[in-house]
Enzyme design. Structure first.
Site, short mmCIF file in Angstrom:
data_model
loop_
_atom_site.label_atom_id
_atom_site.label_comp_id
_atom_site.label_asym_id
_atom_site.label_seq_id
_atom_site.Cartn_x
_atom_site.Cartn_y
_atom_site.Cartn_z
N HIS A 149 10.71 8.93 13.63
CA HIS A 149 9.72 8.03 13.18
C HIS A 149 8.25 8.65 13.53
CE1 HIS A 149 8.62 3.34 13.82
NE2 HIS A 149 7.61 3.91 12.78
N PHE A 150 8.14 9.55 12.86
CA PHE A 150 6.92 10.36 12.77
C PHE A 150 6.14 10.46 11.50
CE2 PHE A 150 7.69 15.07 11.47
CZ PHE A 150 8.31 14.78 10.42
N SER A 178 0.78 -1.40 0.05
CA SER A 178 -0.07 0.06 0.12
C SER A 178 0.82 1.24 0.23
CB SER A 178 -0.91 -0.10 1.30
OG SER A 178 -1.66 1.18 1.32
N ILE A 179 1.98 1.39 0.91
CA ILE A 179 2.74 2.43 0.92
C ILE A 179 3.56 2.66 -0.17
CG2 ILE A 179 4.74 3.62 2.27
CD1 ILE A 179 3.64 2.14 4.66
N ARG A 197 11.06 -0.07 8.39
CA ARG A 197 11.47 -0.39 9.53
C ARG A 197 13.08 -0.18 9.54
NH1 ARG A 197 7.32 0.77 11.35
NH2 ARG A 197 5.86 -0.55 12.42
N GLU A 252 15.43 2.82 18.10
CA GLU A 252 15.08 4.01 18.19
C GLU A 252 14.78 4.10 19.78
OE1 GLU A 252 11.61 4.21 16.01
OE2 GLU A 252 12.47 3.59 14.22
N SER A 278 9.56 -6.89 -4.94
CA SER A 278 8.84 -7.29 -4.08
C SER A 278 9.00 -8.89 -4.00
CB SER A 278 7.43 -6.96 -4.82
OG SER A 278 6.57 -6.72 -3.70
N ARG A 279 8.03 -9.43 -2.91
CA ARG A 279 8.26 -10.88 -2.94
C ARG A 279 7.55 -11.71 -4.35
NH1 ARG A 279 5.27 -11.28 2.80
NH2 ARG A 279 4.26 -9.71 1.51
#
Lengths: 316, 329
Positions: free
Chosen positions: B293-294, B168-169, B246, B275, B188-189
């Protein structure tokens, strides 16, 4: 033997353009002359300077043109023409060229970047991490860009490029222009105040003329409102800066992202401490790629002129 | 009098153990606690395990932050748990196989954050290329009038963008960058049949042909340190990497080394391996933009998250289908 042609370069612009001009002409570097010695400098070299290369920050005003009796051409390293006394050039028969398309994408990119940086507080967040504050607390909440309504003043090359990008973020596009564009799918506003009322983000992207000076005034700022954001990648004088600063300081305007200022490089003190304001030093077109393309076009225009060939991108 | 009725109503409503607590509690915690009976272990002097043993033996639902490690050990202290609602899109912090084994359903934030995270990815990328954070500092520190040479930025249009993970992102990032004139490829996989972007089954090959890598994939055992030194070297000296996924998808030590050695051109990072610790070497670079991480920290996303997480909880307690069940893959 031909006398070497003198070219006065107003601002450094790029090492590349300095090299290219030096290869072909006698290059005079105006920015290296202390301001109080400039009149004498021009007097000394006025018998050889036939061309001026300026930009969007400093061009060829009336005083400069008067000091150069042999001036034949002003080849501007910019798409904006407000720093050139065009009337005087017409009177004197001086040719003027510019670089209209080379910077469209870059400037549009900067408009979106300033919008993101202002709404999402990216610069502040970077500082927050670097200062170590993140170790103690999470960052504050910011404002989403996607889906917001964007109002663009001026739907020319740059305005259209901004609209195309903003659409990809799901934004709705409103615009104001001298006249409505017949095939546009965007919503037209005859009044800038109405445009500001109906938009959450207002982006200035028009040319600076007598009519558009202070086109963003206190009424427009009021209409944009407490949660509104104004972005300027055009000319500082498009916005009544005093009114803007007051509105920001008093919390009547949500934020501002400014690549240009009325008296640049002077910055109003009161803007310096505001976290909802992002400032950049008139670098909308300042990429390696664009600078090269603009420099090449300036040099090509100069070469064409001195060979009596048609100019590539003439204004006059 | 009304307040007394309100308290009774809450006492009758099902209890939810809140683990973290999630950041959304900063803005919506009070409202949440008036809507549900929230067990809040961070307000207790007891260590978590003891708190759960004392208070949460009958608790069927948990609200969990994206950084709380929901391990088998924690699940051992929640014998009645049937549902975990995490406030993150990512589920790498949850022992999914343990949840599956115990018949615990997991609901996440689905795609409500995708636009905001994609917006930040584009913002970080443009910032690295056009140096807006550095420029803002430059102007606000008073350097502009002194005419110091301001370094040129780099054009975005025409660049090859490699998206790592076209979920999605990733799709939202692709859509935006296309409008800036970028050419989009992805790793991608599996190849996505419905998109026209160029698929690379080999991540290193994607990096070799890209000017920009945007990391958008989930963190799993397979993707841990997937972006290693080889991938970074393939990206190259003028390449830019953006990570809004991540931290651990990228080998952070190698990333720092590559930046120090000039082996890559720049980085925009919203996430880190440990973090809120950020390697201090990164602060030395103007071609690096950092954020805490915002990516989801907007008023709008927090509002949407609150509605979704409450919606999931209410659905569960009314025996209705969950709104954003994480399916097994």
């Amino acid at each position: 033997m031909d006398t070497p042609i003198g070219v006065l370069l107003i601002r450094p612009l790029s090492i590349y353009i300095q090299q290219e001009l030096s290869k072909r002409y006698t290059l005079f570097k105006f920015w290296q002359v202390p301001p109080d010695l400039r009149r004498d400098f021009l007097g000394k070299h006025s018998d050889s300077i036939k061309a001026v290369v300026g930009n969007g920050v400093q061009g060829a005003d009336s005083e400069l043109i008067d000091a150069l009796p042999l001036l034949e051409i002003v080849a501007s390293h910019s798409s904006g023409l407000d720093k050139i006394d065009l009337e005087k050039c017409r009177e004197r028969g001086i040719r003027v060229t510019y670089t209209p398309d080379e910077l469209t994408d870059e400037v549009a990119d900067m408009a979106i970047l300033l919008t993101l940086a202002t709404l999402r507080r990216i610069c502040e967040a970077d500082r927050y991490v670097r200062s170590g504050e993140w170790k103690y607390a999470d960052f504050r909440l910011t404002t989403k860009l996607s889906g917001k309504s964007v109002g663009i003043i001026g739907l020319g090359r740059i305005g259209s490029a901004i609209a195309k990008r903003a659409e990809a973020f799901g934004c709705s596009i409103n615009y104001h222009s001298r006249s409505q564009k017949p095939n546009s799918r965007y919503k037209y506003y005859h009044s800038v105040i109405d445009l500001a009322s109906d938009s959450q983000i207002l982006i200035v992207a028009c040319a600076l003329t007598r009519e558009t000076r202070h086109i963003v005034d206190c009424d427009v700022i009021d209409a944009l409102g407490r949660n509104g954001v104004v972005i300027n990648i055009a000319r500082g004088s498009h916005i009544d800066e005093a009114a803007l600063v007051s509105a920001l300081v008093e919390g009547r305007l949500g934020g501002a992202g400014l690549d240009v200022l009325e008296n640049e490089p002077e910055v109003p003190d009161r803007l310096l401490g505001l976290d909802n304001v992002v400032l950049s030093p008139h670098v909308g077109a300042s990429t390696v790629e664009t600078r090269k393309a603009m420099a090449d076009l300036v040099v090509e225009n100069l070469e064409a002129h001195f060979l009596n060939k048609p100019l590539l991108t003439p204004v006059i | 009098m009304a307040e007394g009725l309100q308290i009774t109503k809450i006492q009758q409503s099902p209890e939810i153990i809140v683990l973290g607590p999630p950041s959304v509690f900063r803005t919506h915690g009070k409202e949440f606690s008036s809507r549900f009976r929230a067990l809040r272990p961070w307000e207790s002097p007891l260590p978590l395990a003891q708190f759960l043993a004392a208070q949460a033996q009958n608790t069927q639902a948990a609200l969990c932050s994206g950084t709380f490690s929901l391990s088998a050990a924690v699940l051992d202290n929640l014998p009645s748990l049937r549902l975990v609602v995490t406030t993150s899109a990512g589920v790498n912090h949850i022992d999914l196989s343990e949840c599956r084994r115990r018949g615990i359903a997991v609901a996440n934030a689905a795609t409500i954050f995708s636009a905001d995270v994609a917006d930040l990815a584009v913002g970080l990328l443009l910032d690295v290329l056009r140096k807006i954070s550095a420029g803002n500092r430059y102007v606000k520190n008073g350097f502009w009038p002194k005419q110091g040479a301001y370094p040129l930025g780099f054009k975005l249009g025409g660049k090859q963008v490699g998206i790592v993970g076209l979920g999605s992102i990733g799709l939202e990032v692709a859509k935006r960058l296309e409008a800036f004139g970028c050419a989009i490829s992805y790793y991608s996989r599996n190849k996505k049949p419905s998109v026209s972007y160029v698929f690379y089954p080999d991540l290193r090959k994607l990096a070799a042909t890209s000017d920009i890598l945007v990391v958008c994939c989930a963190l799993t055992e397979q993707t841990h340190h997937m972006i290693d030194r080889e991938v970074l070297l393939a990206l190259g000296k003028e390449g830019v990497i953006v990570n809004i996924a991540r931290g651990a998808v990228v080998d952070e030590k190698e990333l720092v080394a590559c930046l120090q050695q000039g082996e890559i051109g720049g980085a925009g990072l919203d996430v880190f391996e440990n973090e809120p610790h950020v390697p201090k070497e990164l602060f030395e670079h103007d071609n690096v933009v950092l954020s805490p991480h915002f990516g989801v920290f907007t008023e709008e996303s927090f509002g949407d998250l609150y509605e979704l997480m409450c919606g999931n909880l209410e659905a569960f307690f009314s025996n209705k289908p969950l709104l954003s069940l994480v399916s097994e893959e």
